[in-house]
Write an enzyme that holds these catalytic residues in place. Structure first.
Site, PDB file in Angstrom:
ATOM      1  N   LYS A   1      46.595  41.966  38.686  1.00 53.94           N
ATOM      2  CA  LYS A   1      46.817  40.780  38.008  1.00 53.94           C
ATOM      3  C   LYS A   1      48.288  40.422  38.096  1.00 53.94           C
ATOM      4  CE  LYS A   1      43.073  40.201  34.718  1.00 53.94           C
ATOM      5  NZ  LYS A   1      42.206  41.592  34.881  1.00 53.94           N
TER       6      LYS A   1
ATOM      7  N   ASP B   1      41.494  48.286  35.717  1.00 53.38           N
ATOM      8  CA  ASP B   1      42.499  47.097  35.283  1.00 53.38           C
ATOM      9  C   ASP B   1      43.501  47.290  34.471  1.00 53.38           C
ATOM     10  OD1 ASP B   1      43.277  44.395  35.055  1.00 53.38           O
ATOM     11  OD2 ASP B   1      41.344  43.881  34.061  1.00 53.38           O
TER      12      ASP B   1
ATOM     13  N   LYS C   1      31.184  39.200  32.340  1.00 50.95           N
ATOM     14  CA  LYS C   1      31.875  40.172  31.236  1.00 50.95           C
ATOM     15  C   LYS C   1      30.963  40.629  30.463  1.00 50.95           C
ATOM     16  CE  LYS C   1      36.197  38.420  31.543  1.00 50.95           C
ATOM     17  NZ  LYS C   1      37.471  39.222  31.675  1.00 50.95           N
TER      18      LYS C   1
ATOM     19  N   GLU D   1      34.643  47.433  35.374  1.00 51.59           N
ATOM     20  CA  GLU D   1      36.065  47.580  35.084  1.00 51.59           C
ATOM     21  C   GLU D   1      35.976  48.129  33.768  1.00 51.59           C
ATOM     22  OE1 GLU D   1      38.362  43.901  35.398  1.00 51.59           O
ATOM     23  OE2 GLU D   1      37.521  43.413  37.036  1.00 51.59           O
TER      24      GLU D   1
ATOM     25  N   ASP E   1      32.742  43.719  33.745  1.00 47.78           N
ATOM     26  CA  ASP E   1      34.036  43.874  33.237  1.00 47.78           C
ATOM     27  C   ASP E   1      33.785  44.227  31.678  1.00 47.78           C
ATOM     28  OD1 ASP E   1      36.609  44.088  32.247  1.00 47.78           O
ATOM     29  OD2 ASP E   1      37.533  42.136  33.053  1.00 47.78           O
TER      30      ASP E   1
HETATM   31  O1  LIG Z   1      39.049  39.034  37.123  1.00 48.19           O
HETATM   32  C1  LIG Z   1      38.774  37.779  37.330  1.00 48.19           C
HETATM   33  O2  LIG Z   1      37.765  37.779  37.928  1.00 48.19           O
HETATM   34  C2  LIG Z   1      39.148  36.755  36.341  1.00 48.19           C
HETATM   35  C3  LIG Z   1      40.267  37.189  35.552  1.00 48.19           C
HETATM   36  C4  LIG Z   1      39.775  37.815  34.252  1.00 48.19           C
HETATM   37  O3  LIG Z   1      38.661  38.534  34.034  1.00 48.19           O
HETATM   38  C5  LIG Z   1      40.929  38.281  32.954  1.00 48.19           C
HETATM   39  C6  LIG Z   1      41.791  37.170  33.058  1.00 48.19           C
HETATM   40  C7  LIG Z   1      42.924  37.175  32.221  1.00 48.19           C
HETATM   41  C8  LIG Z   1      42.877  38.224  31.474  1.00 48.19           C
HETATM   42  C9  LIG Z   1      42.096  39.322  31.417  1.00 48.19           C
HETATM   43  C10 LIG Z   1      40.986  39.229  32.318  1.00 48.19           C
HETATM   44  C11 LIG Z   1      40.247  40.365  32.618  1.00 48.19           C
HETATM   45  O4  LIG Z   1      39.997  41.037  33.598  1.00 48.19           O
HETATM   46  O5  LIG Z   1      39.522  40.783  31.571  1.00 48.19           O
HETATM   47 MG   LIG Z   2      39.321  43.277  33.301  1.00 42.47          MG
END
Ligand SMILES: O=C(O)CCC(=O)c1ccccc1C(=O)O
Ligand SMILES: [Mg+2]
Length: 323
Positions: A236, A214, A134, A191, A162
Site C-alpha cells: 500500500k 500486509d 474481509k 492476509e 484478509d
Molecule cells: O487490499 C485491497 O484489495 C483493498 C484495500 C484494503 O483492503 C485496505 C484498505 C485500507 C486499509 C486497510 C486495508 C486492508 O488491507 O485491510
Molecule cells: Mg490487509
C-alpha cells in the site's frame, strides 16, 4: 521555471466506512501539482487515519518544506513520511515521465460480508476472477461458510482473504476447519490471519492455506524472503513510501518467487489511477487491490474509467500554497 500548487481536499465518504476503531466520515488529504518546462506532475498525499503513523498536519508541514526547496532548485525528494514520499514521487514521476501512462484498471472486487453483491460483480468480470473477502469481523464459522459458498458457486474463482491480524490461533483454526479441503488451494492467500507473524506461519503450515504479509511489510524488522506457505506481499504505497521504495520491494518479492499486490489505502480517484499505472508497470501479471473508490461519494480531478461518481474539479479546492 518551477511552479507549485498545493491544495487541500475533504471528500465525503459513504455512510458506514469503519477503519479499525473509527468511522471515516471524510477522506482528507493534499494534492500537489508541480510545473516545470511546460510539464505538470500531480500527486496525492493522504495519510490514512488508524493506519498511517503521520497525521495530515505533519504531512502538510513536511510537504511544504520540500516544496519550498523544490521551487528553489532542489532535486532529491525522499521523505521519512510514507504518504509524503508516495505523493511527491508520483508528482515527480509524472513530471519526468518515469511513471508510465498505461494503467491496469482491473481490481479485485472487495466483499465486506454480503456474498450476493459479489456474485453480480464477478459474473461481469472478464478474464481471471479474483475477489477479496474481509474475514474475522464476524464468527469464523460464518467466514468459512461464505468462502465455501463462493468457491462452490463460481468454479474459476480464486479468493484473497484478509483477517487483519484479528484471530488467535484457535479462531484461525476454527475458520480453516470450515473451509472444505478441496477449496483450500483456491484461496490465493489469507492476509495476516493471526496477531503475530509466527502464529500466522504456524497456521499456514498446519492448514495448508497460503498466507500474505500486509501489516508486516510496514514493520521495521520486515525483510522480503521466500518462506513456506507465504504466497504474497501486499504493498500500500501511501503507507509504504515512494514509488522507488515500492519498486524495490516488488523486485525483491518477485526474486523470492512471491506475488506482490499493489493495493489501495483508500486514495481518491487521482491517487487510485496512479496506483493502477504502477500496477500495469510493476506487477503486470497481478490484479491489484484497488476496489475502494465506491466507498467515496465523489472522485477528484481525474476520473476512474466507468465510475459514475461525480468528479470534483481542482477549482473547488482550497489552496494551501502557490508559488
Ligand atoms: O487490499 C485491497 O484489495 C483493498 C484495500 C484494503 O483492503 C485496505 C484498505 C485500507 C486499509 C486497510 C486495508 C486492508 O488491507 O485491510
Ligand atoms: Mg490487509
Amino acid at each position: 521555471m518551477r511552479k507549485v500548487e498545493l491544495y487541500r481536499f475533504s471528500l465525503p465518504m459513504e455512510a458506514g466506512v469503519i477503519l479499525r476503531n473509527q468511522r471515516l466520515k471524510t477522506r482528507d488529504g493534499l494534492l500537489v501539482c508541480l510545473t516545470e518546462n511546460g510539464k505538470q506532475g500531480w500527486g496525492e498525499i493522504s495519510p490514512l487515519p488508524e493506519f498511517s503513523e503521520e497525521t495530515l498536519e505533519e504531512a502538510e508541514a513536511a510537504t511544504l518544506g520540500w516544496l519550498h526547496s523544490w521551487v528553489n532548485g532542489e532535486q532529491a525528494f525522499e521523505s521519512a513520511l510514507p504518504s509524503v514520499a508516495f505523493g511527491l514521487s508520483c508528482a515527480m514521476g509524472e513530471l519526468s515521465g518515469f511513471l508510465p501512462q498505461k494503467a491496469d484498471y482491473r481490481k479485485a472486487p472487495l466483499c465486506n460480508g454480503d456474498p450476493d453483491e459479489l456474485f453480480a460483480v464477478l459474473g461481469a468480470m472478464p478474464g481471471e476472477k479474483v475477489a477479496k473477502v474481509k474475514v474475522g469481523l464476524y464468527e469464523a464459522v460464518r467466514d468459512g461458510m461464505i468462502v465455501n459458498l463462493l468457491l462452490e458457486a463460481i468454479p474459476d474463482l480464486k479468493l484473497r482473504l484478509d483477517a487483519n491480524r484479528s484471530w488467535t490461533r484457535a479462531k484461525a483454526d476454527g475458520f480453516a476447519k470450515y473451509v472444505q479441503p478441496q477449496f483450500r488451494d483456491r484461496i490465493q492467500f489469507l492476509e495476516e490471519p493471526c496477531k503475530t507473524r509466527d502464529e500466522s506461519r504456524d497456521f499456514s503450515r498446519e492448514t495448508g492455506i497460503a498466507i500474505a504479509w500486509d501489516e508486516s511489510v510496514r514493520e521495521a524488522d520486515f525483510e522480503v524472503e521466500a518462506e513456506p506457505g507465504v504466497a504474497a506481499i501486499v504493498i500500500k504505497p501511501t503507507l509504504v513510501g515512494s514509488i522507488q521504495r515500492c519498486h524495490m520491494l516488488i523486485d525483491q518479492a518477485h526474486k523470492a518467487g512471491l506475488m506482490a499486490v499493489i493495493s489501495s489505502s483508500i486514495e481518491t480517484s487521482l491517487g487510485l489511477t496512479q496506483l493502477a499505472r504502477m500496477a500495469a508497470w510493476l506487477t503486470p501479471d497481478t490484479i491489484p487491490g484497488l476496489d475502494t473508490l465506491s466507498l467515496m461519494q465523489s472522485q477528484l480531478v481525474r476520473p476512474w474509467p466507468d465510475s459514475e461518481l461525480p468528479v470534483l474539479d481542482v477549482d473547488a479546492l482550497e489552496v494551501v500554497w502557490r508559488r
